[in-house]
Design an enzyme around this catalytic site. Structure first.
Site, PDB file in Angstrom:
ATOM      1  N   HIS A  60      45.763  37.933  32.472  1.00  0.00           N
ATOM      2  CA  HIS A  60      45.058  38.004  31.376  1.00  0.00           C
ATOM      3  C   HIS A  60      43.797  38.598  31.534  1.00  0.00           C
ATOM      4  O   HIS A  60      42.670  37.975  31.524  1.00  0.00           O
ATOM      5  CB  HIS A  60      44.827  36.680  30.861  1.00  0.00           C
ATOM      6  CG  HIS A  60      45.811  35.850  30.517  1.00  0.00           C
ATOM      7  ND1 HIS A  60      46.140  34.528  30.470  1.00  0.00           N
ATOM      8  CD2 HIS A  60      47.268  36.278  30.085  1.00  0.00           C
ATOM      9  CE1 HIS A  60      47.476  34.027  29.981  1.00  0.00           C
ATOM     10  NE2 HIS A  60      48.083  34.960  29.929  1.00  0.00           N
ATOM     11  N   PRO A  61      43.695  40.037  31.942  1.00  0.00           N
ATOM     12  CA  PRO A  61      42.463  40.703  32.400  1.00  0.00           C
ATOM     13  C   PRO A  61      41.532  40.822  31.097  1.00  0.00           C
ATOM     14  O   PRO A  61      42.330  41.220  30.134  1.00  0.00           O
ATOM     15  CB  PRO A  61      42.714  41.765  33.107  1.00  0.00           C
ATOM     16  CG  PRO A  61      44.193  42.175  32.849  1.00  0.00           C
ATOM     17  CD  PRO A  61      44.887  40.786  32.511  1.00  0.00           C
TER      18      PRO A  61
END
Length: 540
Positions: free
Chosen positions: A477-478
């Site tokens: 989940h960057p």
């Protein structure tokens, strides 16, 4: 599909969208819907024809599939014993929505209210809810929190699994309330995840948004087209130079260039184009268009730390995969009825809870899975096993994205800086302790033999933190590398326009002021829905 460039290497459109991921697909659909505006959509990867893209459990097969995956790695992470952490990202129509774990999770109401409180007017929960509803085709029907009839199918799970059900019961026994809708009035509780699927098939952004739009004459899609740099006249973005199947091309944008490459590729493209920290750009011989030190800063990601249990019954996916007959029957069942274990997402049931009662909202998410492995994307264990992972929802640690060279094909330098803050370290340890309580609750007793990883001998806080450092990894989940805001390091304003540049917006997870408390695909689609309206209003 319109492969426009075959006859010309110089093209002109109203809008150029760089990246056909979750955001890019939404933009391409919404901006061409009125038939008036022309859009060029550039995607570095291929069309989404790979069989495993469309089968939910296929994410395990695509984890290290170079044909559709950027296959990034972080630099050695100091907080994880100097390990490099594998960072899969989609390189295909649909982007990461074509290879992700399919969970539909919006995050907490408080996440968006926090964005608004940081000065991002128009991004509070009441502002964004209409766009979540607009996007959604909720299988349970519409209500105050959900929409029906939108492009994105949101469905309940199609496989009864006693382990996943027992996990929810165990969480309730451990004091966590039952919650049948993590995206409704409140997120806190234990229950089943909904997924972006329809009739047992993945509904990526390419399936949900691009397919209905592909026949439009004003939408032009180019695959295998790597954007090399944004073109400027002064401080106005006027086009994109890209390489299509190895051939250099240029396209001009009459109105705007919209960068939707994601939290890694969007700051990379801006830096390659001369928008970024001036010292970094000069180091690589790139002319500075705008000194923007925030481009590539403030990278955040969710860490996950997994607990593996040995199961007392041969009812896990491990048992199916390791038995040729059961494996074949599972395949036949899926292709006949679109049900069964091949519909498993990257979390069947789960929970959101607070590690400290003083907190206003949950700071931990649990993903439960009826299988086990040493590393995601690798062989399942030879024994019956299941997994539950702790994910800290609001990490304080911040990292960065930096180009390594002026070569657009070179992967960027990724530093996430996991577990850099004391809050992050404490939260992961406390989360593991609560997860263990759930896994040892009465409802799961009939199914458990022992804890395989980290194992019963790991009990002290110090030993649990050492386990987090040794085994923790990304949950993919960057965000926040082209952050929205008003401060000197903010890259885009409330309309996602790049500050100091005309005709250029960034639309993807990189603009999040900070990480949402949950999976990121649904919020990215919401962001693109909201900004599509802004772009069309500005054009009028």
């Amino acid at each position: 599909m319109n492969n426009t460039a075959s006859g010309s290497d110089h093209l002109e459109f109203d809008y150029i969208v760089v990246g056909a991921g979750s955001a890019g697909c939404v933009l391409a659909n919404r901006l061409t819907a009125d038939g008036k505006s022309s859009v060029l959509l550039l995607e570095a990867g291929p069309e989404d024809k790979h069989l495993w893209i469309h089968i939910p459990l296929g994410y395990g097969r695509l984890f290290k599939e170079k044909a559709v995956n950027w296959m990034y790695q972080t630099e050695p992470e100091p907080g994880l014993n100097g390990r490099n952490v594998f960072q899969p990202r989609g390189k295909v129509l649909g982007g990461s929505s074509s290879i992700n774990g399919l969970l539909y999770v919006r995050g907490q109401h408080e996440d968006y209210d926090r964005w608004r409180q940081h000065g991002n007017l128009g991004w509070g929960y009441d502002d964004v809810l209409p766009y979540f509803r607009k996007a959604e085709d909720q299988t349970r029907g519409a209500n105050d929190f959900h929409g029906a009839g939108g492009p994105l199918p949101v469905s309940d799970w199609r496989h009864a699994d006693p382990l996943s059900e027992a996990f929810v019961d165990a969480a309730v026994q451990a004091g966590i309330p039952r919650n049948d809708d993590f995206n409704g009035a409140t997120q806190e509780g234990a229950g089943f995840f909904q997924t972006t699927t329809r009739d047992g098939r993945r509904a990526s952004a390419a399936v949900a948004y691009l397919r209905p739009a592909k026949a439009r004459q004003n939408l032009h899609i180019e695959t295998s087209a790597l954007a090399e740099r944004i073109l400027f006249e002064g401080r106005r973005a006027v086009g994109v130079s890209y390489r299509a199947a190895g051939v250099p091309r240029t396209a001009r944008a009459r109105k705007e260039v919209l960068v939707s490459g994601g939290a890694f590729n969007s700051p990379q493209l801006l830096q390659l184009s001369g928008v970024g920290p001036s010292e970094l750009l000069r180091q690589h011989g790139i002319d500075v268009v705008l000194d923007a030190p925030g481009v590539g800063s403030d990278l955040q990601d969710h860490l996950q730390v997994r607990v593996v249990m040995r199961c007392s019954q041969a009812i896990t996916l491990n048992d199916i995969v390791n038995n040729p007959v059961r494996k074949m029957m599972t395949g036949l069942r899926y292709f006949a009825f679109r049900t069964g274990p091949l519909t498993i997402a990257a979390g069947t049931s789960g929970a959101f809870f607070r590690t400290n009662p003083r907190l206003a909202s949950p700071d931990i998410q649990i993903h439960f899975l009826p299988f086990s492995t040493d590393k995601m994307g690798e062989k399942l264990h030879p024994f019956s096993g299941f997994t539950a992972s702790v994910c800290q929802l609001r990490p304080e640690s911040r990292g960065s994205i930096r180009i390594r060279s002026a070569d657009p094909a070179a992967p960027p330098e990724i530093r996430i800086n996991y577990l850099a803050s004391e809050v992050d370290r404490t939260t992961n340890v406390e989360g593991l302790k609560i997860l263990r309580k759930i896994l040892h609750a009465p409802a799961l007793k009939p199914y458990t033999v022992e804890e395989v990883d980290p194992g019963d001998k790991i009990t002290s806080d110090e030993a649990l933190l050492a386990y987090c450092r040794a085994r923790g990894s990304t949950i993919y989940h960057p965000t926040s590398t082209c952050r929205m805001g008003n401060d000197p390091l903010a890259v885009v304003d409330q309309k996602l326009r790049v500050r100091g540049i005309d005709g250029l917006r960034v639309v993807d997870a990189s603009v999040m002021p900070d990480l949402v408390s949950g999976n990121t695909n649904a919020p990215v689609i919401m962001i693109a829905e909201k900004v599509s309206d802004m772009i069309l209003q500005d054009a009028r």
